[in-house]
Design an enzyme around this catalytic site. Structure first.
Site, mmCIF file in Angstrom:
data_model
loop_
_atom_site.group_PDB
_atom_site.id
_atom_site.type_symbol
_atom_site.label_atom_id
_atom_site.label_comp_id
_atom_site.label_asym_id
_atom_site.label_seq_id
_atom_site.Cartn_x
_atom_site.Cartn_y
_atom_site.Cartn_z
ATOM 1 N N GLY A 38 0.807 -1.222 0.000
ATOM 2 C CA GLY A 38 0.000 0.000 0.000
ATOM 3 C C GLY A 38 0.832 1.260 0.000
ATOM 4 O O GLY A 38 2.018 1.236 -0.342
ATOM 5 N N LEU A 40 0.402 3.582 -2.154
ATOM 6 C CA LEU A 40 0.762 3.390 -3.557
ATOM 7 C C LEU A 40 1.270 4.676 -4.207
ATOM 8 O O LEU A 40 0.771 5.766 -3.946
ATOM 9 C CB LEU A 40 -0.447 2.842 -4.318
ATOM 10 C CG LEU A 40 -0.990 1.516 -3.777
ATOM 11 C CD1 LEU A 40 -2.200 1.049 -4.590
ATOM 12 C CD2 LEU A 40 0.088 0.431 -3.750
ATOM 13 N N GLY A 43 5.598 4.124 -8.767
ATOM 14 C CA GLY A 43 6.267 2.836 -8.983
ATOM 15 C C GLY A 43 5.246 1.705 -9.012
ATOM 16 O O GLY A 43 5.245 0.865 -9.929
ATOM 17 N N HIS A 44 4.376 1.689 -8.012
ATOM 18 C CA HIS A 44 3.316 0.674 -7.986
ATOM 19 C C HIS A 44 2.415 0.782 -9.226
ATOM 20 O O HIS A 44 1.990 -0.223 -9.788
ATOM 21 C CB HIS A 44 2.443 0.850 -6.742
ATOM 22 C CG HIS A 44 3.154 0.694 -5.437
ATOM 23 N ND1 HIS A 44 3.311 1.733 -4.551
ATOM 24 C CD2 HIS A 44 3.741 -0.390 -4.856
ATOM 25 C CE1 HIS A 44 3.959 1.301 -3.477
ATOM 26 N NE2 HIS A 44 4.229 0.021 -3.632
ATOM 27 N N ASP A 157 13.571 -3.294 -5.647
ATOM 28 C CA ASP A 157 13.900 -4.237 -4.580
ATOM 29 C C ASP A 157 14.559 -5.449 -5.230
ATOM 30 O O ASP A 157 13.960 -6.526 -5.348
ATOM 31 C CB ASP A 157 12.638 -4.604 -3.803
ATOM 32 C CG ASP A 157 11.991 -3.369 -3.186
ATOM 33 O OD1 ASP A 157 12.485 -2.910 -2.160
ATOM 34 O OD2 ASP A 157 11.020 -2.844 -3.772
ATOM 35 N N GLN A 160 14.928 -8.713 -3.270
ATOM 36 C CA GLN A 160 13.600 -9.329 -3.135
ATOM 37 C C GLN A 160 13.220 -10.074 -4.417
ATOM 38 O O GLN A 160 12.752 -11.216 -4.373
ATOM 39 C CB GLN A 160 12.575 -8.233 -2.836
ATOM 40 C CG GLN A 160 11.122 -8.624 -3.052
ATOM 41 C CD GLN A 160 10.180 -7.560 -2.533
ATOM 42 O OE1 GLN A 160 10.063 -7.373 -1.336
ATOM 43 N NE2 GLN A 160 9.507 -6.865 -3.428
ATOM 44 N N SER A 193 7.281 4.109 -0.747
ATOM 45 C CA SER A 193 6.276 4.513 0.250
ATOM 46 C C SER A 193 6.953 5.223 1.421
ATOM 47 O O SER A 193 6.369 6.108 2.046
ATOM 48 C CB SER A 193 5.517 3.286 0.752
ATOM 49 O OG SER A 193 4.943 2.594 -0.344
ATOM 50 N N ARG A 194 8.187 4.848 1.700
ATOM 51 C CA ARG A 194 8.897 5.454 2.836
ATOM 52 C C ARG A 194 9.314 6.898 2.556
ATOM 53 O O ARG A 194 9.635 7.629 3.495
ATOM 54 C CB ARG A 194 10.104 4.606 3.218
ATOM 55 C CG ARG A 194 9.727 3.287 3.885
ATOM 56 C CD ARG A 194 10.949 2.571 4.435
ATOM 57 N NE ARG A 194 10.597 1.439 5.273
ATOM 58 C CZ ARG A 194 10.335 0.213 4.829
ATOM 59 N NH1 ARG A 194 10.377 -0.042 3.538
ATOM 60 N NH2 ARG A 194 10.018 -0.764 5.664
#
Ligand code: AMP
Length: 291
Positions: A38, A40, A43-44, A157, A160, A193-194
């Site tokens: 979330g 968002l 990028g999302h 990421d 990831q 998001s950060r």
């Protein structure tokens, strides 16, 4: 036209999601999954667009997964903006937002988890104990719940993405993993998001990590093959400021994320930088000349 006007369905329960997707599958529709936490951003949205282009049904999951947070304060402070997120999904033509409460995903603390070895040894894996196990576990759960044809992950990421790819290969999960290039703000800062947590004074400092990565990229493109030398130059490019603390800056093999000493093949340069109380990560792919 009618399809554009269709409201995105927000589903919280696994059984309801499965029932809806079973209908789609029976009709021969392909399913794309975009897993997110979330808050968002652009990028999302790029992941959603690629999913939209490639599939008949697009599911965006929004779940702040407690299992992958190594720090309680980070989990507590993680931005949660569900209403705005649903609006973003709606405008990207997403069909379903899957937003389960934590008790729906973890009715009991899981006794079965996924651990991918080696790739998690360094970088974020070293500084966030348990993070990738928690991430791999929730991604595996989401893949089992949604059973998508394709799932979309950002190169932002990179570790990831490597963990997810390896998990899917090792455990024969029938899904296509689609990587999506990092979306950046005007100055080059990777969307995250950060970033919302950065103060107005901190925001211009945050690009320091990407600048350092660009220094690495340039020196490798110019023929530097010694990792230590390249890293020294890049680290020196980070301004001395008490609000900035470099957690790591490393160059690793692009497949198993092990440290290397010489850059003879494409490699990943990745870093984590604290800007005040906010931890940001970024990476670039290093390609030696002629490769
Ligand atoms: P998150 O909500 O941060 O867990 O991210 C959800 C997905 O979006 C992950 O696959 C991320 O890699 C991807 N993502 C996050 N930020 C970006 C970005 N700036 N560019 C591309 N993909 C991103």
């Amino acid at each position: 036209v009618t399809e554009k006007l269709m409201a995105v369905a927000v589903i919280e329960r696994i059984d309801r999601l499965r029932a809806r997707l079973a209908d789609a599958r029976r009709d021969g529709q392909t399913i794309g999954l975009v897993p997110t936490m979330g808050a968002l951003h652009a990028g999302h949205r790029e992941l959603m667009r690629q999913a939209r282009r490639g599939n008949e049904v697009v599911v965006v999951s929004i779940f702040v997964n407690p299992l992958q947070f190594d720090r309680q304060d980070d989990l507590d402070r993680y931005p949660r903006t569900l209403d705005a997120d649903v609006g973003a999904c709606q405008s990207e033509g997403v069909d379903i937002v899957f937003a389960p409460p934590a008790a729906e995903m973890y009715p009991d603390p899981p006794l079965s988890t996924v651990r991918v070895g080696r790739i998690v040894d360094r970088l974020c894996g070293q500084f966030r104990p348990g993070h990738f196990d928690g991430m791999a576990t929730v991604v595996m759960k989401l893949l089992q719940i949604v059973q998508p044809d394709a799932a979309y992950f950002g190169e932002k990421d990179a570790q990831q993405l490597a963990v997810v790819r390896r998990m899917v290969a090792d455990l024969n999960v029938p899904v296509r993993i689609v990587p999506v290039a990092t979306v950046r703000d005007g100055d080059g800062l990777a969307m995250s998001s950060r970033n919302q947590r950065l103060s107005r004074e901190e925001r211009p400092l945050a690009v320091a990590l990407y600048r350092a990565l660009r220094v690495l990229e340039a020196s490798v493109a110019a023929g530097e093959t010694d990792v230590a030398t390249a890293l020294r130059q890049a680290t020196a490019a980070i301004p001395h400021d008490e609000r900035l603390r470099l957690e790591y800056l490393e160059i690793v093999d692009e497949h198993d994320f092990q440290p290397i000493e010489r850059i003879a093949a494409p490699a990943i340069a990745a870093g984590a930088l604290w800007v005040g109380q906010t931890r940001l990560i970024d990476n670039v792919r290093l390609v030696p000349p002629g490769r």
